[in-house]
Motif scaffolding. Sequence first.
Motif, PDB file in Angstrom:
ATOM      1  N   ALA A  71       0.824  -1.212   0.000  1.00 44.70           N
ATOM      2  CA  ALA A  71       0.000   0.000   0.000  1.00 44.70           C
ATOM      3  C   ALA A  71       0.854   1.257   0.000  1.00 44.70           C
ATOM      4  O   ALA A  71       0.322   2.355  -0.013  1.00 44.70           O
ATOM      5  CB  ALA A  71      -0.907   0.008   1.222  1.00 44.70           C
ATOM      6  N   LYS A  72       2.171   1.123   0.021  1.00 43.02           N
ATOM      7  CA  LYS A  72       3.112   2.243  -0.018  1.00 43.02           C
ATOM      8  C   LYS A  72       2.847   3.229   1.129  1.00 43.02           C
ATOM      9  O   LYS A  72       2.748   4.435   0.922  1.00 43.02           O
ATOM     10  CB  LYS A  72       3.073   2.944  -1.375  1.00 43.02           C
ATOM     11  N   VAL A  73       2.724   2.679   2.323  1.00 43.63           N
ATOM     12  CA  VAL A  73       2.469   3.504   3.504  1.00 43.63           C
ATOM     13  C   VAL A  73       3.803   3.895   4.113  1.00 43.63           C
ATOM     14  O   VAL A  73       4.655   3.035   4.359  1.00 43.63           O
ATOM     15  CB  VAL A  73       1.633   2.694   4.527  1.00 43.63           C
ATOM     16  N   VAL A  74       4.010   5.181   4.320  1.00 45.49           N
ATOM     17  CA  VAL A  74       5.280   5.662   4.858  1.00 45.49           C
ATOM     18  C   VAL A  74       4.989   6.400   6.156  1.00 45.49           C
ATOM     19  O   VAL A  74       4.332   7.438   6.132  1.00 45.49           O
ATOM     20  CB  VAL A  74       5.966   6.613   3.851  1.00 45.49           C
ATOM     21  N   PRO A  75       5.442   5.881   7.311  1.00 47.76           N
ATOM     22  CA  PRO A  75       5.238   6.641   8.544  1.00 47.76           C
ATOM     23  C   PRO A  75       6.201   7.821   8.606  1.00 47.76           C
ATOM     24  O   PRO A  75       7.404   7.666   8.342  1.00 47.76           O
ATOM     25  CB  PRO A  75       5.533   5.629   9.653  1.00 47.76           C
ATOM     26  N   ALA A  76       5.668   9.002   8.932  1.00 46.82           N
ATOM     27  CA  ALA A  76       6.490  10.211   8.951  1.00 46.82           C
ATOM     28  C   ALA A  76       7.457  10.153  10.118  1.00 46.82           C
ATOM     29  O   ALA A  76       7.054   9.914  11.251  1.00 46.82           O
ATOM     30  CB  ALA A  76       5.584  11.434   9.083  1.00 46.82           C
ATOM     31  N   GLY A  77       8.728  10.375   9.842  1.00 47.85           N
ATOM     32  CA  GLY A  77       9.724  10.384  10.899  1.00 47.85           C
ATOM     33  C   GLY A  77      10.409   9.047  11.098  1.00 47.85           C
ATOM     34  O   GLY A  77      11.388   8.971  11.837  1.00 47.85           O
ATOM     35  N   GLU A  78       9.930   7.981  10.466  1.00 52.79           N
ATOM     36  CA  GLU A  78      10.555   6.669  10.649  1.00 52.79           C
ATOM     37  C   GLU A  78      11.170   6.192   9.345  1.00 52.79           C
ATOM     38  O   GLU A  78      10.737   6.582   8.266  1.00 52.79           O
ATOM     39  CB  GLU A  78       9.505   5.663  11.112  1.00 52.79           C
ATOM     40  N   LYS A  79      12.150   5.294   9.476  1.00 53.16           N
ATOM     41  CA  LYS A  79      12.866   4.818   8.281  1.00 53.16           C
ATOM     42  C   LYS A  79      11.969   3.912   7.457  1.00 53.16           C
ATOM     43  O   LYS A  79      11.321   3.011   7.988  1.00 53.16           O
ATOM     44  CB  LYS A  79      14.086   4.013   8.716  1.00 53.16           C
ATOM     45  N   THR A  80      11.977   4.143   6.159  1.00 52.90           N
ATOM     46  CA  THR A  80      11.241   3.275   5.235  1.00 52.90           C
ATOM     47  C   THR A  80      12.227   2.787   4.186  1.00 52.90           C
ATOM     48  O   THR A  80      13.112   3.525   3.769  1.00 52.90           O
ATOM     49  CB  THR A  80      10.123   4.060   4.530  1.00 52.90           C
ATOM     50  N   GLU A  81      12.046   1.541   3.756  1.00 55.08           N
ATOM     51  CA  GLU A  81      12.978   0.994   2.781  1.00 55.08           C
ATOM     52  C   GLU A  81      12.250   0.681   1.496  1.00 55.08           C
ATOM     53  O   GLU A  81      11.123   0.181   1.523  1.00 55.08           O
ATOM     54  CB  GLU A  81      13.598  -0.296   3.331  1.00 55.08           C
ATOM     55  N   LEU A  82      12.886   0.980   0.376  1.00 53.77           N
ATOM     56  CA  LEU A  82      12.354   0.533  -0.902  1.00 53.77           C
ATOM     57  C   LEU A  82      13.494  -0.089  -1.701  1.00 53.77           C
ATOM     58  O   LEU A  82      14.662   0.248  -1.508  1.00 53.77           O
ATOM     59  CB  LEU A  82      11.664   1.672  -1.658  1.00 53.77           C
ATOM     60  N   LEU A  83      13.129  -1.025  -2.573  1.00 50.39           N
ATOM     61  CA  LEU A  83      14.130  -1.731  -3.367  1.00 50.39           C
ATOM     62  C   LEU A  83      14.052  -1.253  -4.808  1.00 50.39           C
ATOM     63  O   LEU A  83      12.955  -1.151  -5.371  1.00 50.39           O
ATOM     64  CB  LEU A  83      13.875  -3.239  -3.313  1.00 50.39           C
ATOM     65  N   VAL A  84      15.210  -0.980  -5.383  1.00 53.66           N
ATOM     66  CA  VAL A  84      15.274  -0.562  -6.781  1.00 53.66           C
ATOM     67  C   VAL A  84      15.866  -1.713  -7.572  1.00 53.66           C
ATOM     68  O   VAL A  84      16.996  -2.130  -7.314  1.00 53.66           O
ATOM     69  CB  VAL A  84      16.165   0.688  -6.945  1.00 53.66           C
ATOM     70  N   GLY A  85      15.084  -2.265  -8.490  1.00 52.87           N
ATOM     71  CA  GLY A  85      15.587  -3.345  -9.332  1.00 52.87           C
ATOM     72  C   GLY A  85      16.065  -2.770 -10.656  1.00 52.87           C
ATOM     73  O   GLY A  85      15.367  -1.981 -11.271  1.00 52.87           O
TER      74      GLY A  85
END
Lengths: 252, 195
Positions: A71-85
């Motif tokens: 759902a691409k939910v990003v909590p503000a202020g916390e680390k989020t990770e995404l992968l680039v293929g």
Amino acid sequence: MAMKILRVFFFGLLLLQFPLFQVVRCQSEIEADVEGSKLGIVREDVQDFVGSNFKPAPGVETICFFPRNSAKVVPAGEKTELLVGMENVGESPLNIITIEASVHLPFDHRMLVQNLTAQVFDNASVPPSTQATFPYIFALSKFLQPRTFDLVGTVVYEINQSPYQSTFYNGTIEVVEAGGFVSVESVFLVTLGISLVVLLGLWIHDQFKRISQKTKAASKVEVGTGTTDASMDEWLQGTAYNQSSSKSKKKK
Amino acid sequence: MATLIRNSLMKALIVIFFASVATATSDAPFIVAHKKASLTRLKSGSERVSVSIDIYNQGFSTAYDMSLLDDSWPQDMFDIVSGNTSRSWERLDAGGLLSHSFELEAKKQGMFYGAPAVITFRIPTKAALQEAYSTPILPLDVLAERPPEKKFDWAKRLLAKYGSQISVISIVVLFIYLIVTPSKSSAAKASKKKR
């Protein structure tokens, strides 16, 4: 006639004001640099590549994936990770230089909300005819409003010493407030709600009591010996009791 | 009437054609592999590395004969405690996920820079074996010297994490308790009046 002239002058004055009107424009540009993590030692010439615009190379395909977060939910202020293929369909190896991203308002991409720290790579390469994955960890400012924003992520790489740039993601992310269920506001609201319900219940209970009292006939209450006045007894006339009761009556 | 129907049909066909061209991407699997390594210090003083690799297929077709090989942990620095550094699966469908994890014990002290794990698979349209690399891992400080934890560090950490929530709940509970229980001074006054 005079009224007509007055009206014409009035409208003319209004029309003359038009070029002088200034529409208030709201510019929301909150630029905050967030500290990110770096993999390896930094290249010397990396500053030439950060923030510049290159064209994508023809034999390269990119994909963006949010692990365990469809759902691409990003909590503000916390680390989020995404992968680039990255897939290198060409014949020469490509070297990844940096991955950078920025957050914009969804309806106007010129409105920059936050520039995210670029992740610089020192020794990351994708050989020909292979696919590789690279992580990008970012954290948005914790003061961001919880709503949908647009995230634009680009990867800068070089093939045979010439730089190229591809956009791996240009879509919406959902920013939510970071925080547990128990917080000052939620506890206060819950207690307030419970107390209001209890008060309502008590008020309804009182109303019921009053209604039931009205319909009940006045029942006779047995008082006992209290109704008989002791001063009425003649044999006590002139004694100490009579005098003391009259004194207490005066006090009252 | 016939020409009108023919015109609209032509337009519909053109739209469908363009739509198909726009959405037609390479019909191949796209393997995205996520490798994570974390250090745990045991009470005995030894350090364990838990490695987990998640493989996602973000492409549009199935990948067959998936095989994962992680050779980036040299024998002189790490010992395998549980699991295996390599594994193979028959297939990974589009949109699917495969997971594998293993544990290692660290033998040597120092900074360790891990290389990505290699995943090989086959696709029906090509004869050659396809390769994909996982994400690299952050440098690991193996068997690092940790300063001894001061006396009440754990208490301080708990307080920092849950302090605000505990204080809010205690204030609310105290308030409810004060309202519900009758105070001692009012009870004494009532008993005096009765006398």
